[in-house]
Design a protein around this motif. Structure first.
Motif, PDB file in Angstrom:
ATOM      1  N   LEU A  47       0.839  -1.270   0.045  1.00  0.00           N
ATOM      2  CA  LEU A  47       0.010  -0.051  -0.050  1.00  0.00           C
ATOM      3  C   LEU A  47       0.938   1.183   0.003  1.00  0.00           C
ATOM      4  O   LEU A  47       0.467   2.278  -0.365  1.00  0.00           O
ATOM      5  CB  LEU A  47      -0.899   0.065   1.314  1.00  0.00           C
ATOM      6  CG  LEU A  47      -2.154  -1.124   1.443  1.00  0.00           C
ATOM      7  CD1 LEU A  47      -2.752  -1.045   2.709  1.00  0.00           C
ATOM      8  CD2 LEU A  47      -3.013  -0.692   0.110  1.00  0.00           C
ATOM      9  N   LEU A  48       2.030   1.273   0.619  1.00  0.00           N
ATOM     10  CA  LEU A  48       2.856   2.467   0.684  1.00  0.00           C
ATOM     11  C   LEU A  48       3.700   2.652  -0.489  1.00  0.00           C
ATOM     12  O   LEU A  48       4.363   3.607  -0.886  1.00  0.00           O
ATOM     13  CB  LEU A  48       3.985   2.215   1.788  1.00  0.00           C
ATOM     14  CG  LEU A  48       4.350   3.449   2.625  1.00  0.00           C
ATOM     15  CD1 LEU A  48       3.424   4.284   3.140  1.00  0.00           C
ATOM     16  CD2 LEU A  48       5.510   3.013   3.754  1.00  0.00           C
ATOM     17  N   ILE A  49       4.146   1.440  -1.279  1.00  0.00           N
ATOM     18  CA  ILE A  49       4.971   1.659  -2.629  1.00  0.00           C
ATOM     19  C   ILE A  49       4.272   2.688  -3.629  1.00  0.00           C
ATOM     20  O   ILE A  49       5.120   3.686  -4.023  1.00  0.00           O
ATOM     21  CB  ILE A  49       4.911   0.405  -3.416  1.00  0.00           C
ATOM     22  CG1 ILE A  49       5.886  -0.558  -2.433  1.00  0.00           C
ATOM     23  CG2 ILE A  49       5.583   0.513  -4.614  1.00  0.00           C
ATOM     24  CD1 ILE A  49       6.089  -2.051  -3.155  1.00  0.00           C
ATOM     25  N   PRO A  50       3.054   2.911  -3.972  1.00  0.00           N
ATOM     26  CA  PRO A  50       2.831   3.957  -4.707  1.00  0.00           C
ATOM     27  C   PRO A  50       2.961   5.548  -4.084  1.00  0.00           C
ATOM     28  O   PRO A  50       3.128   6.314  -4.876  1.00  0.00           O
ATOM     29  CB  PRO A  50       1.231   3.861  -4.851  1.00  0.00           C
ATOM     30  CG  PRO A  50       0.876   2.505  -4.637  1.00  0.00           C
ATOM     31  CD  PRO A  50       2.016   2.157  -3.574  1.00  0.00           C
ATOM     32  N   LEU A  51       2.973   5.591  -2.727  1.00  0.00           N
ATOM     33  CA  LEU A  51       3.659   6.675  -2.243  1.00  0.00           C
ATOM     34  C   LEU A  51       4.931   7.412  -2.415  1.00  0.00           C
ATOM     35  O   LEU A  51       5.202   8.224  -2.161  1.00  0.00           O
ATOM     36  CB  LEU A  51       2.816   6.746  -0.636  1.00  0.00           C
ATOM     37  CG  LEU A  51       1.516   6.576  -0.470  1.00  0.00           C
ATOM     38  CD1 LEU A  51       1.448   6.810   0.910  1.00  0.00           C
ATOM     39  CD2 LEU A  51       0.675   7.721  -1.119  1.00  0.00           C
ATOM     40  N   THR A  52       5.655   6.191  -2.921  1.00  0.00           N
ATOM     41  CA  THR A  52       7.174   6.388  -2.799  1.00  0.00           C
ATOM     42  C   THR A  52       7.498   6.711  -4.402  1.00  0.00           C
ATOM     43  O   THR A  52       8.741   6.894  -4.513  1.00  0.00           O
ATOM     44  CB  THR A  52       7.841   5.184  -2.287  1.00  0.00           C
ATOM     45  OG1 THR A  52       7.422   3.912  -3.248  1.00  0.00           O
ATOM     46  CG2 THR A  52       7.379   4.709  -1.014  1.00  0.00           C
ATOM     47  N   PHE A  53       6.678   6.883  -5.281  1.00  0.00           N
ATOM     48  CA  PHE A  53       7.063   7.159  -6.653  1.00  0.00           C
ATOM     49  C   PHE A  53       7.632   8.298  -6.891  1.00  0.00           C
ATOM     50  O   PHE A  53       8.673   8.435  -7.645  1.00  0.00           O
ATOM     51  CB  PHE A  53       5.954   6.898  -7.515  1.00  0.00           C
ATOM     52  CG  PHE A  53       5.175   5.459  -7.701  1.00  0.00           C
ATOM     53  CD1 PHE A  53       5.857   4.443  -7.395  1.00  0.00           C
ATOM     54  CD2 PHE A  53       4.062   5.300  -8.156  1.00  0.00           C
ATOM     55  CE1 PHE A  53       5.423   3.111  -7.284  1.00  0.00           C
ATOM     56  CE2 PHE A  53       3.410   3.979  -8.439  1.00  0.00           C
ATOM     57  CZ  PHE A  53       4.188   2.992  -7.855  1.00  0.00           C
ATOM     58  N   ASP A  56      13.218   9.681  -4.047  1.00  0.00           N
ATOM     59  CA  ASP A  56      14.507   9.031  -4.541  1.00  0.00           C
ATOM     60  C   ASP A  56      14.451   7.449  -3.916  1.00  0.00           C
ATOM     61  O   ASP A  56      13.938   7.428  -2.705  1.00  0.00           O
ATOM     62  CB  ASP A  56      15.722   9.629  -4.221  1.00  0.00           C
ATOM     63  CG  ASP A  56      15.933   9.761  -2.841  1.00  0.00           C
ATOM     64  OD1 ASP A  56      16.993   8.678  -2.260  1.00  0.00           O
ATOM     65  OD2 ASP A  56      15.461  10.481  -2.065  1.00  0.00           O
ATOM     66  N   PRO A  57      15.222   6.396  -4.637  1.00  0.00           N
ATOM     67  CA  PRO A  57      15.243   5.274  -4.206  1.00  0.00           C
ATOM     68  C   PRO A  57      15.493   4.930  -2.785  1.00  0.00           C
ATOM     69  O   PRO A  57      15.026   3.928  -2.167  1.00  0.00           O
ATOM     70  CB  PRO A  57      15.797   4.502  -5.369  1.00  0.00           C
ATOM     71  CG  PRO A  57      15.650   5.291  -6.486  1.00  0.00           C
ATOM     72  CD  PRO A  57      15.468   6.561  -6.111  1.00  0.00           C
ATOM     73  N   GLY A 341      13.037   1.260 -11.152  1.00  0.00           N
ATOM     74  CA  GLY A 341      14.202   1.045 -12.120  1.00  0.00           C
ATOM     75  C   GLY A 341      15.438   0.419 -11.760  1.00  0.00           C
ATOM     76  O   GLY A 341      16.573   0.661 -12.543  1.00  0.00           O
ATOM     77  N   LEU A 342      15.300  -0.055 -10.643  1.00  0.00           N
ATOM     78  CA  LEU A 342      16.354  -0.936  -9.937  1.00  0.00           C
ATOM     79  C   LEU A 342      16.771  -2.348 -10.074  1.00  0.00           C
ATOM     80  O   LEU A 342      15.473  -3.011  -9.934  1.00  0.00           O
ATOM     81  CB  LEU A 342      16.774  -0.401  -8.638  1.00  0.00           C
ATOM     82  CG  LEU A 342      16.905   0.918  -8.264  1.00  0.00           C
ATOM     83  CD1 LEU A 342      17.300   1.450  -6.807  1.00  0.00           C
ATOM     84  CD2 LEU A 342      18.258   1.577  -8.882  1.00  0.00           C
ATOM     85  N   THR A 350      27.440  -2.702  -7.153  1.00  0.00           N
ATOM     86  CA  THR A 350      28.543  -1.842  -7.977  1.00  0.00           C
ATOM     87  C   THR A 350      28.003  -0.540  -8.732  1.00  0.00           C
ATOM     88  O   THR A 350      28.735   0.485  -8.532  1.00  0.00           O
ATOM     89  CB  THR A 350      29.070  -2.789  -9.143  1.00  0.00           C
ATOM     90  OG1 THR A 350      29.433  -4.191  -8.642  1.00  0.00           O
ATOM     91  CG2 THR A 350      30.210  -2.031 -10.016  1.00  0.00           C
ATOM     92  N   THR A 351      26.728  -0.689  -9.155  1.00  0.00           N
ATOM     93  CA  THR A 351      25.998   0.432  -9.801  1.00  0.00           C
ATOM     94  C   THR A 351      25.318   1.475  -8.819  1.00  0.00           C
ATOM     95  O   THR A 351      25.248   2.701  -9.156  1.00  0.00           O
ATOM     96  CB  THR A 351      25.111   0.049 -10.997  1.00  0.00           C
ATOM     97  OG1 THR A 351      24.023  -0.605 -10.292  1.00  0.00           O
ATOM     98  CG2 THR A 351      25.838  -0.506 -11.858  1.00  0.00           C
ATOM     99  N   LYS A 352      25.002   0.926  -7.661  1.00  0.00           N
ATOM    100  CA  LYS A 352      24.159   1.815  -6.770  1.00  0.00           C
ATOM    101  C   LYS A 352      24.705   1.524  -5.094  1.00  0.00           C
ATOM    102  O   LYS A 352      23.831   1.236  -4.576  1.00  0.00           O
ATOM    103  CB  LYS A 352      22.704   1.462  -6.728  1.00  0.00           C
ATOM    104  CG  LYS A 352      22.098   1.723  -8.231  1.00  0.00           C
ATOM    105  CD  LYS A 352      22.072   3.561  -8.296  1.00  0.00           C
ATOM    106  CE  LYS A 352      21.406   3.904  -9.457  1.00  0.00           C
ATOM    107  NZ  LYS A 352      21.092   5.235  -9.642  1.00  0.00           N
ATOM    108  N   PRO A 353      26.115   1.611  -4.972  1.00  0.00           N
ATOM    109  CA  PRO A 353      26.505   1.353  -3.726  1.00  0.00           C
ATOM    110  C   PRO A 353      25.833   2.221  -2.585  1.00  0.00           C
ATOM    111  O   PRO A 353      25.545   1.886  -1.299  1.00  0.00           O
ATOM    112  CB  PRO A 353      27.948   1.607  -3.673  1.00  0.00           C
ATOM    113  CG  PRO A 353      28.184   2.573  -4.892  1.00  0.00           C
ATOM    114  CD  PRO A 353      26.993   2.324  -5.927  1.00  0.00           C
ATOM    115  N   ASP A 354      25.388   3.722  -3.060  1.00  0.00           N
ATOM    116  CA  ASP A 354      24.916   4.498  -1.845  1.00  0.00           C
ATOM    117  C   ASP A 354      23.485   3.759  -1.387  1.00  0.00           C
ATOM    118  O   ASP A 354      22.866   3.925  -0.473  1.00  0.00           O
ATOM    119  CB  ASP A 354      24.593   5.759  -2.634  1.00  0.00           C
ATOM    120  CG  ASP A 354      23.995   5.885  -3.905  1.00  0.00           C
ATOM    121  OD1 ASP A 354      23.905   4.714  -4.714  1.00  0.00           O
ATOM    122  OD2 ASP A 354      23.429   6.769  -4.182  1.00  0.00           O
TER     123      ASP A 354
END
Length: 504
Positions: A47-53, A56-57, A341-342, A350-354
């Protein structure tokens, strides 16, 4: 030192006022989700995922993960005070938690549960910190056959290690794979199972499925069960809290053993619910003489809570490093990553260590926040549980439908939620496991693409899944997880029949 340096970088990301605020908000929302029967962590996160669109990831995953930890804590509150598990993984806590609270020790029972849960979660995060880079570097050796073998291993593990009947698990997995094929085939471009409906060309959203199965389905089951919230005294006495914390070292052996069970069941597809029951059973078998289990024994609270939270935390490791969720909630989170998109897997490190190390660092902080908040808010949530279900139930249903509509703003999704809600209720009553269906929906596309690529590489020969030691080992292990448990059960059945025959 590499992981330690990356973890320090992660703390720099997590220890910002904005992210700390998200952790507090996420834990509070999770506590509400965990306290209210009919929601649950997978549904709350979906239910919370749509609110995170629009977020930032990194911020989004910190919010979702914090909600998950809060839901695990909230389920323990209702188990102890009301004998109603807010989460499936909290069922084992009711066996001794509620009797201890009913005997006039609610503060002791709650403190044992929350401190054990915090320790289990902390150990789980340490395991993730130590093993994540190794797991990611190991997964870099994987090609299409290896990835399909890993997905096949996940499916076989649910069949062989799950608590449900193997045939029921296979049916659940099969339905999940079937639903994942609805829409356009990414390899051939042809439409499948759309039945002429344009709204199905893009497939069935796993979020809509999860909201229906876990949200509406659980509400229907709760209505049929006729839950009435009759709680016990919920005042938290600070002196009792401190006395109980000082008592915890007595149960060190139980904590260590339960952490080991939780870590194993979290990394494999056992999940928190199986971990809590297994840990409770082992604690009962290994216990010293004393108060009987089921009458308010401390180890009966410490064991399931420690295993529950260490398993829930460790479920994030295979999801991040291998793209392989080992629980329903991890599967929902993985779906969220793909929406943002991840791509979960070794390249993510490697691509998103942060992103990865910001999430791992936030786990340390949010679990501490969870322990503090849950102790402080017990009276408030106990009062919330006294609201009649005739009021809470319709509110939860409305939240589920609003959440489903926000996924794609399609009216058709509301009908799907209703259909899957009824399906979830039927699954619940017939004791079909729901988690394998969710896992198969999330992994279905990835498993299908890996299988297609493997067949192209090998000109259609299944021998590709035994073409090198790595893929051959994984495939053999997957088959063994299905065959060996069934063979053991068959042998034990034959022995019992033989013993019964000789007795006559």
């Amino acid at each position: 030192m590499g992981n330690f340096g990356l973890l320090l970088d992660g703390f720099q990301i997590a220890l910002t006022p904005y992210h700390i605020m998200l952790m507090v908000v996420g834990v509070m929302l999770g506590l509400i989700v965990g306290v209210l029967p009919g929601l649950g962590a997978p549904n709350g996160v979906s239910l919370l995922i749509p609110l995170t669109f629009s977020m930032d990831p990194v911020s989004a995953i910190i919010l979702l993960a914090s909600m998950y930890w809060g839901a695990l804590f909230g389920g323990s509150t209702t188990s102890i005070l009301f004998n109603i598990p807010g989460e499936p993984s909290s069922v084992a806590t009711t066996f001794d938690g509620y009797p201890m609270a009913r005997a006039g020790q609610p503060t002791r029972a709650l403190t044992l549960a929350f401190m054990s849960a915090g320790i289990g979660a902390l150990v789980g995060v340490v395991v993730i910190t130590l093993l994540s880079s190794w797991a990611a570097s190991f997964a870099l050796r994987f090609g299409a056959p290896e990835y399909f073998a890993v997905y096949f291993l996940a499916f076989c593990a649910f069949v062989g290690m799950g608590s449900a009947a193997p045939l029921k698990t296979v049916v659940s997995l099969g339905l999940g794979l079937l639903f994942s094929t609805v829409g356009m085939d990414t390899v051939t471009g042809s439409l499948r199972l759309t039945f002429g409906l344009d709204v199905l060309i893009g497939g069935i959203s796993f979020l809509v499925v999860v909201i229906g199965l876990f949200g509406i389905g659980e509400i229907l089951a709760t209505v049929q069960d006729g839950h009435k919230f009759r709680g016990l005294s919920s005042r938290i006495d600070l002196r009792d809290v401190l006395r109980t914390i000082a008592e915890l070292p007595r149960y060190l052996t139980t904590v260590i053993r339960s952490c080991a069970v939780g870590i194993w069941m979290g990394i494999t597809p056992g999940g928190p619910t199986a971990a809590s029951f297994m840990s409770y059973g082992i604690a009962r078998q290994c216990s010293k003489p004393g108060q009987a289990f089921g009458s308010g024994r401390a180890e009966g609270i410490v064991a399931p809570e420690t295993a529950d939270h260490s398993a829930g935390t460790c479920a994030m490791l295979p999801m991040l490093a291998l793209g392989l969720p080992s629980s329903a909630t991890a599967a929902v989170m993985m779906g969220g990553l793909m929406i943002w998109g991840l791509t979960p897997g070794p390249m993510l490190f490697t691509t998103k260590p942060d992103f990865v190390w910001g999430l791992i660092a936030s786990m340390y902080i949010s679990n501490i926040v969870g322990v503090i908040l849950v102790l402080a808010t017990v009276p408030m949530f106990a009062a919330l549980m006294r609201i009649p279900f005739s009021i809470i139930g319709p509110v939860i249903v409305a939240i589920c439908f609003v959440g489903a509509y926000t996924v794609a703003s399609e009216t058709f999704d509301l009908w799907l939620v209703l259909v899957f809600g009824v399906a979830g209720f039927v699954f619940n009553k017939l004791e079909f496991p729901i988690a394998p269906l969710v896992l198969a929906m999330v992994l279905g596309h990835k498993a299908e693409n890996a299988f297609h690529q493997s067949m192209i590489i090998s000109d259609g020969s299944l021998s590709v899944f035994f073409s090198n030691p790595l893929v051959g080992t994984i495939t053999t292990l997957a088959l063994a997880l299905v065959v060996v448990p069934q063979a053991v059960k068959l042998l034990s059945r034959l022995r019992r029949r033989g013993a019964a025959g000789s007795a006559h």
